[in-house]
Write a protein that holds these residues in place. Sequence first.
Motif, short mmCIF file in Angstrom:
data_model
loop_
_atom_site.label_atom_id
_atom_site.label_comp_id
_atom_site.label_asym_id
_atom_site.label_seq_id
_atom_site.Cartn_x
_atom_site.Cartn_y
_atom_site.Cartn_z
N VAL A 28 72.39 29.68 39.83
CA VAL A 28 73.47 30.71 39.42
C VAL A 28 74.48 30.72 40.39
O VAL A 28 75.95 30.69 40.22
N LYS A 29 74.14 30.75 41.75
CA LYS A 29 75.14 31.12 42.80
C LYS A 29 76.02 29.85 42.94
O LYS A 29 77.03 29.86 42.84
N GLU A 30 75.37 28.63 42.83
CA GLU A 30 76.05 27.50 42.69
C GLU A 30 77.27 27.33 41.76
O GLU A 30 78.19 27.01 41.88
N ALA A 31 76.94 27.82 40.43
CA ALA A 31 77.63 27.89 39.38
C ALA A 31 78.74 28.77 39.59
O ALA A 31 79.84 28.50 39.31
N GLN A 41 85.03 35.23 46.31
CA GLN A 41 83.92 35.68 46.13
C GLN A 41 84.16 36.52 44.68
O GLN A 41 83.05 37.62 44.69
N LYS A 42 84.95 36.44 43.80
CA LYS A 42 85.13 36.91 42.66
C LYS A 42 85.82 35.98 41.65
O LYS A 42 86.31 35.10 42.02
N ILE A 43 85.56 36.34 40.36
CA ILE A 43 85.87 35.27 39.30
C ILE A 43 86.55 36.19 38.01
O ILE A 43 85.94 37.31 37.86
N HIS A 44 87.83 35.80 38.03
CA HIS A 44 88.37 36.47 36.70
C HIS A 44 88.03 35.81 35.40
O HIS A 44 87.45 34.75 35.26
N PHE A 80 79.42 38.29 42.29
CA PHE A 80 78.21 37.51 42.26
C PHE A 80 77.45 38.40 41.58
O PHE A 80 76.61 37.85 40.44
N GLY A 81 76.94 39.58 41.87
CA GLY A 81 75.95 40.46 41.18
C GLY A 81 76.41 40.47 39.68
O GLY A 81 75.31 40.47 38.94
N ALA A 82 77.71 40.87 39.49
CA ALA A 82 77.99 40.99 37.73
C ALA A 82 77.70 39.72 37.08
O ALA A 82 77.07 39.60 35.97
N PHE A 83 78.01 38.53 37.81
CA PHE A 83 78.13 37.26 37.24
C PHE A 83 76.58 36.93 37.04
O PHE A 83 76.12 36.49 35.89
#
Length: 167
Positions: A28-31, A41-44, A80-83
């Motif tokens: 999941v971290k790789e994704a 280290q954040k995704i919109h 990452f935690g939320a993802f």
Amino acid sequence: MASRPSRGEWSWKRYERPGLMQEEIEEVKEAFDLFDVDGTQKIHPRDLRACIQSLNLRRNQVVHHLLNDLERMDGKHLDFGAFLDLMTAKMGERDTKADVSKVFRLFDGDQTGKISLRNLQRVARELGEQLPVEALEEMIARADCSGDGEVTEEDFYVLMTQKTFPY
């Protein structure tokens, strides 16, 4: 541009969750890293949504639910935690209604559309289980949402897909 933490700084242990193995967390971290194009280290959610749509995955039921969840996030960035929480929640939805329906039909041997005490006794017997009637009645009572003493297919689906079981 923010620098990405090196692989050595990131620890999967920080994100341990019940039922998740180290390998799954790392995948999941790789994704996540693939979607984190700017290295913050954040995704919109908008970017993740656009990527999913560009892959033409919208017809997949789990992906459809994921897109709805992203819409509800209302533009908040995902760390990452939320993802990981979002992805693992979707991984848990592997049991489709059709799969659960097949299992339900195994219990509903008399094809009434409900699992009765008699049905549960038959299944227990077939499995070689010697359970007292009281235990079987309690199982039905915990799964029976309407209180009529029988478990409908919808009751069964709710029971089989929930993360915790009623006491």
